[in-house]
Design an enzyme around this catalytic site. Structure first.
Site, short mmCIF file in Angstrom:
data_model
loop_
_atom_site.label_atom_id
_atom_site.label_comp_id
_atom_site.label_asym_id
_atom_site.label_seq_id
_atom_site.Cartn_x
_atom_site.Cartn_y
_atom_site.Cartn_z
N ASN A 173 -1.10 -60.68 -10.39
CA ASN A 173 -1.26 -61.16 -8.75
C ASN A 173 -0.77 -60.55 -7.25
OD1 ASN A 173 -0.38 -63.43 -7.57
ND2 ASN A 173 0.97 -63.92 -8.80
N HIS A 204 -5.40 -69.95 -8.76
CA HIS A 204 -4.67 -68.32 -8.23
C HIS A 204 -4.41 -67.74 -9.70
CE1 HIS A 204 -1.22 -65.68 -7.03
NE2 HIS A 204 -0.25 -66.59 -7.86
N CYS A 226 1.58 -67.63 -2.82
CA CYS A 226 0.56 -67.33 -3.32
C CYS A 226 -0.43 -68.92 -3.28
CB CYS A 226 0.59 -68.16 -4.94
SG CYS A 226 1.83 -66.82 -5.47
O1 UT7 Z 1 2.16 -66.39 -8.36
C1 UT7 Z 1 3.52 -66.71 -8.43
C2 UT7 Z 1 4.32 -67.74 -9.39
N1 UT7 Z 1 4.11 -66.60 -10.59
C3 UT7 Z 1 3.77 -67.19 -11.84
O2 UT7 Z 1 3.36 -68.34 -11.78
C4 UT7 Z 1 4.49 -66.63 -13.16
C5 UT7 Z 1 5.60 -67.42 -13.63
N2 UT7 Z 1 6.36 -66.54 -15.11
C6 UT7 Z 1 5.45 -66.07 -16.07
O3 UT7 Z 1 4.26 -65.81 -16.06
C7 UT7 Z 1 6.27 -65.50 -17.06
O4 UT7 Z 1 7.40 -66.42 -16.95
C8 UT7 Z 1 6.40 -64.32 -16.30
C9 UT7 Z 1 5.68 -63.16 -16.64
C10 UT7 Z 1 7.57 -63.84 -15.45
C11 UT7 Z 1 7.36 -64.61 -18.36
O5 UT7 Z 1 7.06 -64.25 -19.30
P1 UT7 Z 1 8.05 -65.64 -20.44
O6 UT7 Z 1 7.10 -65.14 -21.42
O7 UT7 Z 1 8.65 -66.92 -19.82
O8 UT7 Z 1 9.25 -64.16 -20.58
P2 UT7 Z 1 10.34 -65.03 -20.30
O9 UT7 Z 1 11.21 -64.87 -18.92
O10 UT7 Z 1 11.38 -65.88 -21.40
O11 UT7 Z 1 11.45 -63.08 -20.98
C12 UT7 Z 1 11.56 -62.98 -22.24
C13 UT7 Z 1 11.61 -61.66 -22.70
C14 UT7 Z 1 13.41 -61.60 -21.40
O12 UT7 Z 1 14.28 -61.51 -23.05
P3 UT7 Z 1 15.18 -61.98 -24.00
O13 UT7 Z 1 16.21 -62.71 -23.28
O14 UT7 Z 1 14.23 -62.68 -24.89
O15 UT7 Z 1 16.07 -61.24 -24.59
C15 UT7 Z 1 13.16 -60.84 -20.69
O16 UT7 Z 1 14.21 -60.18 -20.78
O17 UT7 Z 1 11.07 -60.98 -21.75
C16 UT7 Z 1 12.41 -59.51 -21.80
N3 UT7 Z 1 11.53 -59.21 -20.34
C17 UT7 Z 1 10.76 -58.14 -20.21
N4 UT7 Z 1 10.21 -57.14 -21.33
C18 UT7 Z 1 9.72 -56.38 -21.65
C19 UT7 Z 1 11.22 -59.92 -19.20
N5 UT7 Z 1 10.87 -58.81 -18.06
C20 UT7 Z 1 10.37 -58.69 -19.21
C21 UT7 Z 1 9.49 -57.13 -18.83
N6 UT7 Z 1 8.94 -56.37 -20.34
N7 UT7 Z 1 8.88 -56.86 -17.56
#
Ligand code: UT7
Length: 331
Positions: free
Chosen positions: A288, A258, A114
């Site tokens: 992204n 980004h 990125c």
């Molecule tokens: O460009 C390179 C740099 N990349 C980034 O900067 C990305 C940085 N990270 C993020 O943007 C976020 O961490 C994400 C968008 C990837 C994830 O969001 P989050 O608020 O951190 O969610 P999480 O990973 O903590 O997951 C929360 C819940 C989990 O379920 P439980 O454990 O609470 O039951 C995940 O399994 O959401 C679940 N989950 C989803 N649910 C529906 C994870 N992905 C999905 C999904 N749809 N696509």
């Protein structure tokens, strides 16, 4: 010494659109989850077209040359940033050169995820400031959607990424304008928090049933860890760039971060205590697009007349590696 400035920029995204609802038919996710957690509404995809980053870059660059009314023979060098190259070897730059019909000029591939666009601009800037070249095409181009894990295991990552390309012309000038500074960083301790480890030259057998079963050929991300570092590093590297130029946040007219997650951009905006309309966002339309995202965002900010001559514009990136950077520009 010469200065380097972005004379113009253009972008191309494939026609096919993948909506959040489309993704919901492939994996256990929802439009609401994706919008709330990321701000993304849709992304573009090359689909079944067999187009690679070099193809998207040709379309973006051709648009750019048309806008500039410039002949391709005037380009002296190409910097091509992608993390999803067409070939393992050689890099997409050579393929782009051939498809674009550029005569034997040098091409340099950048594999900084990125941060590819900020790293690419930084390198091109040095070539211009040292008067090695006058006109450099800096490209960020990605085809992510062919490699994502569109399955429940990959849902945390697959919903984020989209395809697209941006191409800008960095040109030499004697005027008091252009790239004022570039600050680049990396911290390899976090490689495994955001990576795609296969194929790899480390192992004799890379295409094994086990590796495919373990989905090693897909990108893997520890989203929470990446988020935590991203918000810290974005702020830090923006302030580092401003400080170097004796500027403050009040001097900034536009930040183009980004496009990783709308919540990351919002957090950075609040941390910097800068107006919301000075932090550009178009992640809702493209997701992204990795190395292309800053270029696509900059292109749209210009199209929407959000940047004027003399403005202080800060480009900032964070991604795999981790690697991050900022480029401060007097427009
Ligand atoms: O460009 C390179 C740099 N990349 C980034 O900067 C990305 C940085 N990270 C993020 O943007 C976020 O961490 C994400 C968008 C990837 C994830 O969001 P989050 O608020 O951190 O969610 P999480 O990973 O903590 O997951 C929360 C819940 C989990 O379920 P439980 O454990 O609470 O039951 C995940 O399994 O959401 C679940 N989950 C989803 N649910 C529906 C994870 N992905 C999905 C999904 N749809 N696509």
């Amino acid at each position: 010494m010469k200065n380097s400035f972005i004379k113009d920029i253009a972008f191309y995204v494939p026609e096919k659109i993948l909506t959040n609802d489309d993704l919901s038919t492939m994996m256990d996710t929802s439009d609401e989850w994706i919008k709330t957690r990321t701000g993304i509404h849709k992304r573009h995809s090359t689909g079944d077209s067999n187009m690679g980053p070099a193809d998207l870059a040709v379309l973006a660059s051709s648009k750019l040359l048309k806008k500039l009314n410039m002949d391709k023979s005037e380009i002296d060098f190409v910097v091509f940033a992608t993390s999803t190259p067409d070939y393992y070897v050689p890099g997409s730059g050579a393929l782009f050169q051939e498809k674009m019909g550029l005569e034997n000029i040098g091409v340099l591939d950048i594999r900084q995820g990125c941060s590819g666009f900020t790293y690419g601009l930084s390198v091109a800037d040095k070539f211009i400031k040292t008067e090695t070249y006058k006109n450099i095409l800096v490209i960020g181009s990605e085809v992510q959607t062919t490699q994502l894990d569109y399955d429940n295991d990959g849902r945390g990552t697959a919903v984020l990424f989209g395809d697209g390309a941006a191409a800008c012309l960095l040109t030499s000038t004697n005027d008091d304008r252009g790239i004022l500074s570039a600050h680049l960083h990396s911290d390899g301790r976090y490689i495994d928090d955001l990576s795609s480890s296969h194929p790899s030259s480390k192992y004799k057998d890379i295409i094994t049933k086990e590796n495919i079963k373990d989905r090693k050929h897909h990108i893997h991300m520890n989203g929470r860890e990446v988020f935590k570092h991203a918000v810290r590093r974005f702020k830090e590297v923006i302030l580092e760039g401003l400080d170097y130029n004796n500027l403050s946040v009040d001097d900034v007219d536009m930040v183009i971060p980004h496009q990783a997650n709308y919540r990351i951009s919002q957090t950075v905006q609040k941390q910097l205590d800068i107006d919301q309309d000075k932090v550009f966002s178009n992640i809702h339309n493209y997701g992204n697009t990795t190395a292309a995202s800053i270029g696509i965002a900059l292109s749209e900010a210009l199209e929407q007349n959000k940047i004027n001559k003399g403005d202080i514009v800060v480009l900032a990136s964070f991604g795999a590696g981790f690697q991050w950077g900022s480029v401060v520009i007097k427009w």
